[in-house]
Scaffold this motif. Structure first.
Motif, PDB file in Angstrom:
ATOM      1  N   ILE A  80     -14.261 -52.150 -21.045  1.00  0.00           N
ATOM      2  CA  ILE A  80     -14.827 -50.827 -20.758  1.00  0.00           C
ATOM      3  C   ILE A  80     -15.712 -50.985 -19.527  1.00  0.00           C
ATOM      4  O   ILE A  80     -16.474 -51.955 -19.435  1.00  0.00           O
ATOM      5  N   GLU A  81     -15.599 -50.068 -18.596  1.00  0.00           N
ATOM      6  CA  GLU A  81     -16.284 -50.238 -17.303  1.00  0.00           C
ATOM      7  C   GLU A  81     -16.574 -48.875 -16.680  1.00  0.00           C
ATOM      8  O   GLU A  81     -15.693 -48.005 -16.692  1.00  0.00           O
ATOM      9  N   MET A  82     -17.762 -48.699 -16.131  1.00  0.00           N
ATOM     10  CA  MET A  82     -18.021 -47.462 -15.391  1.00  0.00           C
ATOM     11  C   MET A  82     -17.494 -47.691 -13.986  1.00  0.00           C
ATOM     12  O   MET A  82     -17.867 -48.668 -13.335  1.00  0.00           O
ATOM     13  N   ILE A  83     -16.574 -46.847 -13.520  1.00  0.00           N
ATOM     14  CA  ILE A  83     -15.988 -47.153 -12.217  1.00  0.00           C
ATOM     15  C   ILE A  83     -16.474 -46.260 -11.083  1.00  0.00           C
ATOM     16  O   ILE A  83     -16.391 -46.629  -9.929  1.00  0.00           O
ATOM     17  N   LYS A  84     -16.967 -45.068 -11.421  1.00  0.00           N
ATOM     18  CA  LYS A  84     -17.453 -44.200 -10.344  1.00  0.00           C
ATOM     19  C   LYS A  84     -18.528 -43.266 -10.887  1.00  0.00           C
ATOM     20  O   LYS A  84     -18.388 -42.743 -11.999  1.00  0.00           O
ATOM     21  N   ASP A 101     -23.096 -35.306 -11.336  1.00  0.00           N
ATOM     22  CA  ASP A 101     -23.368 -34.908 -12.728  1.00  0.00           C
ATOM     23  C   ASP A 101     -22.377 -35.482 -13.734  1.00  0.00           C
ATOM     24  O   ASP A 101     -22.307 -35.033 -14.878  1.00  0.00           O
ATOM     25  N   SER A 102     -21.577 -36.451 -13.308  1.00  0.00           N
ATOM     26  CA  SER A 102     -20.621 -37.051 -14.249  1.00  0.00           C
ATOM     27  C   SER A 102     -20.320 -38.496 -13.864  1.00  0.00           C
ATOM     28  O   SER A 102     -20.723 -38.952 -12.791  1.00  0.00           O
ATOM     29  N   VAL A 103     -19.614 -39.186 -14.744  1.00  0.00           N
ATOM     30  CA  VAL A 103     -19.179 -40.559 -14.445  1.00  0.00           C
ATOM     31  C   VAL A 103     -17.726 -40.716 -14.849  1.00  0.00           C
ATOM     32  O   VAL A 103     -17.233 -40.009 -15.732  1.00  0.00           O
ATOM     33  N   GLY A 142     -26.247 -42.231 -22.075  1.00  0.00           N
ATOM     34  CA  GLY A 142     -26.488 -40.809 -21.828  1.00  0.00           C
ATOM     35  C   GLY A 142     -25.286 -40.128 -21.192  1.00  0.00           C
ATOM     36  O   GLY A 142     -25.437 -39.267 -20.327  1.00  0.00           O
ATOM     37  N   TYR A 143     -24.094 -40.517 -21.607  1.00  0.00           N
ATOM     38  CA  TYR A 143     -22.869 -39.875 -21.127  1.00  0.00           C
ATOM     39  C   TYR A 143     -22.338 -38.968 -22.244  1.00  0.00           C
ATOM     40  O   TYR A 143     -22.044 -39.426 -23.351  1.00  0.00           O
ATOM     41  N   ALA A 144     -22.221 -37.670 -21.931  1.00  0.00           N
ATOM     42  CA  ALA A 144     -21.815 -36.708 -22.958  1.00  0.00           C
ATOM     43  C   ALA A 144     -20.306 -36.451 -22.932  1.00  0.00           C
ATOM     44  O   ALA A 144     -19.687 -36.516 -21.869  1.00  0.00           O
ATOM     45  N   MET A 190     -11.641 -41.961 -18.078  1.00  0.00           N
ATOM     46  CA  MET A 190     -12.232 -40.809 -18.755  1.00  0.00           C
ATOM     47  C   MET A 190     -13.400 -40.286 -17.938  1.00  0.00           C
ATOM     48  O   MET A 190     -14.087 -41.064 -17.269  1.00  0.00           O
ATOM     49  N   ARG A 191     -13.638 -38.988 -18.039  1.00  0.00           N
ATOM     50  CA  ARG A 191     -14.745 -38.376 -17.300  1.00  0.00           C
ATOM     51  C   ARG A 191     -15.775 -37.862 -18.320  1.00  0.00           C
ATOM     52  O   ARG A 191     -15.441 -37.080 -19.204  1.00  0.00           O
ATOM     53  N   MET A 192     -17.004 -38.353 -18.203  1.00  0.00           N
ATOM     54  CA  MET A 192     -18.094 -37.921 -19.093  1.00  0.00           C
ATOM     55  C   MET A 192     -19.176 -37.246 -18.253  1.00  0.00           C
ATOM     56  O   MET A 192     -19.408 -37.635 -17.102  1.00  0.00           O
ATOM     57  N   LYS A 193     -19.891 -36.298 -18.881  1.00  0.00           N
ATOM     58  CA  LYS A 193     -20.995 -35.628 -18.174  1.00  0.00           C
ATOM     59  C   LYS A 193     -22.275 -36.441 -18.348  1.00  0.00           C
ATOM     60  O   LYS A 193     -22.509 -37.010 -19.408  1.00  0.00           O
TER      61      LYS A 193
END
Ligand SMILES: Cc1cc2nc3c(=O)[nH]c(=O)nc-3n(C[C@H](O)[C@H](O)[C@H](O)COP(=O)(O)OP(=O)(O)OC[C@H]3O[C@@H](n4cnc5c(N)ncnc54)[C@H](O)[C@@H]3O)c2cc1C
Length: 314
Positions: A99-103, A107-109, A130-132, A203-206
């Motif tokens: 699992i990795e945050m890529i960008k 207001d989102s990731v 804090g990713y919704a 995936m895109r989270m707010k």
């Protein structure tokens, strides 16, 4: 081509078939009751856990060439395997668990997540950062792959709502990345068919305050714990909710709550969960499903559709 009788193959014969082009673990005659949350199911002829995408590709190309059937298994939390077991090979993706945050956007990731990762690890990751987007999906057992395949949902949240792209390996070992718009997702179903293997998703989270995400996630989990027999051996909801109604409510109202066949019981906590009280069998589980649905058909004129996936030989 002569059909291979996979029931008779030894581990050495499987290895020979794969011509040393496979890295990972390979076992024969594996009881599926050890790999399903219901703890039910006869043996799979073989179970493979590939280490990497190339081994997975080589594996499925060989299986296809030899005409050997295969299926992907996540954590087996939505699955009833029949007592006769599974013909051919079961493939599990436990090694695909990154699992990795890529960008990061204003207001989102965008998060990259592999299919073998436990879904709850994704929920906990988002809760901590804090990713919704997946708060209502807390407590759903199983893997990311299983959640995407069945568009897992609860409390008005659905897996499809956070998907941007999905990487899928087809039955010929070809890898393709699909935008969410190019796939079809519906109530507990997707257009991703059995022979295609989900490898990962973006995936895109707010972005939100982590206390708010955490509070919502915990509230949903508390509610789930009160309403569902989470500690029991089950496969989640047995039947889909008919339009405008609740399968659990119908089962309750028609007097089936608490009813048993063999060691399978309609849960006294939530009537749409059937639990295995000990050494229950798939035959008992299927008989209980039949009994409950005939009852509801007779009394309410509603045909219930299974939500669980039923696989294997009789
Ligand atoms: C206590 C409990 C509560 C539950 N609550 C919910 C709920 O609220 N909402 C909900 O939607 N579900 C719920 N479920 C059902 C289940 O947890 C979900 O459907 C989950 O997403 C299944 O994931 P899995 O990895 O266990 O899939 P499995 O059960 O292993 O497989 C399910 C299907 O997905 C396919 N599959 C799995 N991985 C892949 C992959 N990588 N590529 C292609 N196909 C794949 C399998 O072939 C199979 O057809 C619950 C289950 C339990 C036991």
């Amino acid at each position: 081509m002569k059909k291979v009788n996979t029931r008779m193959l030894s581990e050495k014969e499987w290895q020979e078939l794969l011509k040393n082009q496979f890295k990972g673990s390979l076992e024969c005659n594996v009881p599926m009751k050890n790999h399903t949350r219901l703890a039910i199911g006869g043996p799979a002829d073989a179970l493979a856990v590939p280490d990497d995408p190339l081994s997975l590709k080589n594996l499925i190309v060989t299986l296809k060439e030899q005409g050997i059937p295969f299926m992907t298994l996540g954590s087996g939390t939505n699955m009833l395997v029949r007592d006769g077991g599974i013909e051919g090979m079961v493939i599990m993706l436990q090694a695909f668990n990154r699992i990795e945050m890529i960008k990061e956007y204003e207001d989102s990731v965008e998060i990259f997540v592999e299919a073998g990762l436990l879904w709850q690890k994704l929920v906990n990751y988002c809760k901590g950062k804090g990713y919704a987007g997946v708060e209502g999906l807390t407590g759903i057992p199983g893997t990311v792959g299983g959640a995407i395949y069945g568009n897992a949902g609860s409390y008005g949240y659905e897996t499809k709502d956070v998907i941007d792209t999905v990487a899928i390996m087809d039955q010929h070992g070809m890898l393709e990345r699909f935008k969410v718009e190019g796939l079809r997702f519906d109530y507990r179903t997707s257009s991703i068919s059995g022979g295609n293997i989900i490898l990962s998703a973006n995936m895109r989270m707010k972005k939100d305050a982590s206390e708010s995400v955490s509070m919502r996630t915990e509230d949903f989990f508390r509610d789930r714990r009160e309403k569902q027999p989470l500690a029991e051996k089950s496969a989640g909801c047995v039947f889909k909710n008919p339009k405008g109604s609740s399968a659990g409510k119908l089962i309750d109202e028609t007097g089936c709550k608490g009813m048993s066949i063999g060691e399978i019981q309609v849960s006294p906590v939530h009537a749409n969960f059937f639990v295995n009280r000990g050494n229950g069998t798939a035959v008992d589980y299927l008989n209980l499903m039949e009994h409950v649905s005939v009852n509801i058909q007779k009394r309410c004129g509603i045909t219930l559709e299974p939500e669980i996936k039923i696989v294997g030989r009789n």
